[in-house]
Each structure stands twice: as C-alpha cells, then as structure tokens.
Write a protein that holds these residues in place. Structure first.
Motif, PDB file in Angstrom:
ATOM      1  N   ALA A  57       0.958  -1.101  -0.191  1.00  0.00           N
ATOM      2  CA  ALA A  57      -0.102   0.204   0.151  1.00  0.00           C
ATOM      3  C   ALA A  57       0.818   1.369  -0.101  1.00  0.00           C
ATOM      4  O   ALA A  57       1.710   1.345   0.704  1.00  0.00           O
ATOM      5  N   ILE A  58       0.565   2.410  -0.925  1.00  0.00           N
ATOM      6  CA  ILE A  58       1.134   3.442  -0.909  1.00  0.00           C
ATOM      7  C   ILE A  58       0.324   4.458   0.017  1.00  0.00           C
ATOM      8  O   ILE A  58      -0.922   4.890  -0.439  1.00  0.00           O
ATOM      9  N   MET A  59       0.871   4.919   1.163  1.00  0.00           N
ATOM     10  CA  MET A  59       0.331   6.011   1.990  1.00  0.00           C
ATOM     11  C   MET A  59       0.731   7.093   1.488  1.00  0.00           C
ATOM     12  O   MET A  59       1.647   7.520   1.051  1.00  0.00           O
ATOM     13  N   ASN A  60      -0.384   7.997   1.545  1.00  0.00           N
ATOM     14  CA  ASN A  60      -0.286   9.350   1.080  1.00  0.00           C
ATOM     15  C   ASN A  60      -0.968  10.426   2.045  1.00  0.00           C
ATOM     16  O   ASN A  60      -2.293  10.752   1.688  1.00  0.00           O
ATOM     17  N   PRO A  61      -0.666  10.881   3.364  1.00  0.00           N
ATOM     18  CA  PRO A  61      -1.374  11.719   4.188  1.00  0.00           C
ATOM     19  C   PRO A  61      -1.757  12.990   3.524  1.00  0.00           C
ATOM     20  O   PRO A  61      -2.886  13.588   3.751  1.00  0.00           O
ATOM     21  N   GLY A  62      -0.891  13.674   2.652  1.00  0.00           N
ATOM     22  CA  GLY A  62      -1.092  14.923   2.161  1.00  0.00           C
ATOM     23  C   GLY A  62      -0.081  15.343   1.043  1.00  0.00           C
ATOM     24  O   GLY A  62       0.741  16.273   1.554  1.00  0.00           O
ATOM     25  N   ASN A  63      -0.168  14.772  -0.229  1.00  0.00           N
ATOM     26  CA  ASN A  63       0.854  15.119  -0.886  1.00  0.00           C
ATOM     27  C   ASN A  63       2.251  14.685  -0.554  1.00  0.00           C
ATOM     28  O   ASN A  63       3.243  15.554  -0.810  1.00  0.00           O
ATOM     29  N   GLY A  64       2.115  13.690   0.424  1.00  0.00           N
ATOM     30  CA  GLY A  64       3.625  13.212   1.107  1.00  0.00           C
ATOM     31  C   GLY A  64       3.355  12.996   2.606  1.00  0.00           C
ATOM     32  O   GLY A  64       2.160  12.633   2.991  1.00  0.00           O
ATOM     33  N   PRO A  65       4.113  13.087   3.535  1.00  0.00           N
ATOM     34  CA  PRO A  65       3.809  12.609   4.775  1.00  0.00           C
ATOM     35  C   PRO A  65       3.135  13.423   5.709  1.00  0.00           C
ATOM     36  O   PRO A  65       2.727  13.163   6.832  1.00  0.00           O
ATOM     37  N   GLY A  66       3.024  14.900   5.117  1.00  0.00           N
ATOM     38  CA  GLY A  66       2.332  15.703   5.971  1.00  0.00           C
ATOM     39  C   GLY A  66       3.434  16.417   6.988  1.00  0.00           C
ATOM     40  O   GLY A  66       4.389  16.543   6.981  1.00  0.00           O
ATOM     41  N   THR A  67       2.644  17.209   7.858  1.00  0.00           N
ATOM     42  CA  THR A  67       3.636  17.914   8.554  1.00  0.00           C
ATOM     43  C   THR A  67       3.812  17.477  10.204  1.00  0.00           C
ATOM     44  O   THR A  67       4.597  17.882  10.969  1.00  0.00           O
ATOM     45  N   ALA A  68       3.053  16.476  10.487  1.00  0.00           N
ATOM     46  CA  ALA A  68       3.065  15.801  11.569  1.00  0.00           C
ATOM     47  C   ALA A  68       2.648  14.199  11.634  1.00  0.00           C
ATOM     48  O   ALA A  68       1.719  14.011  10.760  1.00  0.00           O
ATOM     49  N   PRO A  69       3.044  13.412  12.336  1.00  0.00           N
ATOM     50  CA  PRO A  69       2.599  11.857  12.551  1.00  0.00           C
ATOM     51  C   PRO A  69       0.813  12.090  12.737  1.00  0.00           C
ATOM     52  O   PRO A  69       0.320  12.958  13.453  1.00  0.00           O
ATOM     53  N   ASN A  70      -0.016  11.129  11.965  1.00  0.00           N
ATOM     54  CA  ASN A  70      -1.340  11.039  12.212  1.00  0.00           C
ATOM     55  C   ASN A  70      -1.656   9.627  13.043  1.00  0.00           C
ATOM     56  O   ASN A  70      -1.316   8.575  12.310  1.00  0.00           O
ATOM     57  N   SER A  71      -2.461   9.667  14.083  1.00  0.00           N
ATOM     58  CA  SER A  71      -2.678   8.736  14.685  1.00  0.00           C
ATOM     59  C   SER A  71      -3.437   7.519  14.093  1.00  0.00           C
ATOM     60  O   SER A  71      -3.362   6.239  14.073  1.00  0.00           O
ATOM     61  N   ASP A  72      -4.511   7.990  13.234  1.00  0.00           N
ATOM     62  CA  ASP A  72      -5.208   7.045  12.129  1.00  0.00           C
ATOM     63  C   ASP A  72      -4.628   6.259  11.484  1.00  0.00           C
ATOM     64  O   ASP A  72      -4.529   5.069  11.118  1.00  0.00           O
TER      65      ASP A  72
END
Length: 286
Positions: A57-72
C-alpha cells in the motif's frame, strides 16, 4: 505394486506442473484511514494481506507525509504491516526538473525528497518509498541516482518504487527496485504498445484505471501474469472523478483473488488425471 509406483510417478508429475505465478498488488491507497472501522478501506487491505496475498500500500497523508504524524494512519499502517502487508511512503519528485503541479511548491530538490522519506521512516516505519512524478529521460538520471543513493545509505533494505508512468530510459532500472512503467486506461493497456516493450518484467509494474467490469479486470490480470509483470493495480476509478485512487475498486475482493497464484488449466487437467490413475491402481492392487 509396479502399477502403483507408475501411478505415483504420474501424480508426482501432475503436482509438479506449473502454476500461474502470483502478482503483487501495489495499491495507491490515497484514502483516509477513518477511525470508524466500517469507513476504513485500510481494513480491506489488511484482510487481503492476512490471506497471504502480496499487497503493498502506498500511503499519502497529504501529497507526502504531512507536517506531523497522524494517529489514524499509525494504527492502520501498523495493523496492515502486522498482517503481512508492506507500506510505501508517497513522495513526489517533480520529474527531477521542477515540473510540479500547481497544488505543490514548484521546485523540488533531492534534499526535499530525502527529508520526506525520513519523516515516513520516523513516523510510520514504512518499508520504502513510492517516487511519483518520476522522469523518464536520461538527462534527469543524476537527480534520481542521488535520491536512490541517499535512501540506500539511510534505509538499507528499503524498497524503492518509481512511477514514471511510461517506459523510461534504461538507467532507471539501476535506481529503483520496481518501475511502474505504465499508468493509463484499460484500452491503452490492452491495445497499446506497453506489454510488447517490457524487457525486465519482474521489476516492472502497471497501474490501470478506468477498468469498468470484473471481466475487464480479470483480462488485465491475465495479461499481467502472462507477461510476467511483478506488480499491478487495477481500478474502476476514472480520471473524470478527479482522482482514480480515492477508493478501492468496487471489485476489490475479486481482484485479490485474481492476483493470487492459481493452477494453469493444463496443470489442473494433469493433476486430475494423475489422481484418477492412482485411484485405479489402488483398486487393482486390492
């Protein structure tokens, strides 16, 4: 006894007959892992991985990793990996020459790419990266060699999957583990020149969208296996929707089944014949 030995030899030949190789499904999982189980499509990925099917699976929280870890994301990624799945972090690369889309900053350095990769490592313990917007020309190879060298130095054992979406210059095989050398429609995959141009099939993958029916999906899967592709993703998502990868395809369970290894038709016939011979030989030996 001689007849039985002959029959057992026939059965051994039958069971050694070839199976259609399984193919890895590489999913652009660009959908949010909701905290509500019924709304979380990552749970379907986890269930498929738990069946022993090769799922990345390719994860993509926000056009990349985002600005902070996401618990979900942390919870869903951990569950998926525990079930046997692999996760890649999405990193865009602007084709190595700053040709980015308007939604993101117009320039992209190798340092930016490596910094995003490090965030995925720190926050989500991923198994590698998916380099999107990958160039295909020889002139941009130094950009990707620098990225590849940096990733291997910092994260030995990571998988590097590049997505030029077309067959790139030969040098790109040296900077990735897998190249998604096709990203396009069902008709282009089935009728186009891509399959005839594949030279390193095991390290080549394809992403096929606009595949409307289960029958069409199975046709794509059959061609992928026939040509020995190492990775595939098929979806009924379309470009008209704005993004074909915001949901799993409606036929996801059927796609998982189609990706698994199955006996070739001739192998099934040979196996059944071998079992029949063994049965007949045992009856005669009584």
């Amino acid at each position: 006894m001689k007849r039985l030995k002959t029959a057992l030899a026939a059965l051994a030949l039958a069971t050694a007959a070839p199976f259609a190789a399984a193919v890895e499904i590489v999913v652009p999982a660009y959908f949010y892992p909701s905290w509500m189980p019924s709304m979380n499509e990552w749970n379907q990925l986890t269930a498929a991985a738990g069946q022993g099917v090769q799922i990345t699976a390719i994860m993509n929280p926000g056009n990349g990793p985002g600005t902070a870890p996401n618990s979900d994301y942390v919870a869903s990624v951990d569950a998926f990996r525990a079930a046997g799945g692999k996760v890649l972090g999405y990193v865009y690369t602007c084709y190595g020459v700053s040709h980015c889309t308007p939604e993101v900053p117009p320039t992209r350095s190798t340092g930016d790419v490596l910094a995003d990769a490090q965030k995925y490592a720190d926050w989500y313990r991923v198994d590698g990266v998916f380099l999107d917007e990958m160039a295909s020309q020889t002139g941009t190879l130094p950009f990707y060699k620098t990225v590849s060298d940096g990733l291997h130095a910092s994260h030995p054992g990571w998988q590097i999957v590049g997505n030029p979406g077309t067959v790139p210059a030969a040098g790109y095989t040296a900077v990735t583990n897998t190249l998604m050398s096709f990203e396009g429609s069902f008709s282009d995959f089935v009728n186009g020149a891509f399959l005839g141009s594949v030279t390193n099939a095991a390290a080549t993958g394809a992403i096929v969208y606009g595949v409307a029916t289960v029958t069409q999906m199975q046709q794509v899967m059959g061609l992928a296996k026939q040509h020995g592709l190492g990775a595939i993703y098929v979806t009924d998502g379309t470009l008209d929707s704005g993004n074909p990868y915001l949901h799993l395809p409606s036929y996801w369970s059927a796609e998982v089944a189609a990706a698994a290894a199955v006996p070739e038709p001739a192998s099934v016939a040979l196996l059944l014949a071998g079992l029949a011979v063994v049965g007949a030989a045992r009856r005669r030996s009584r």
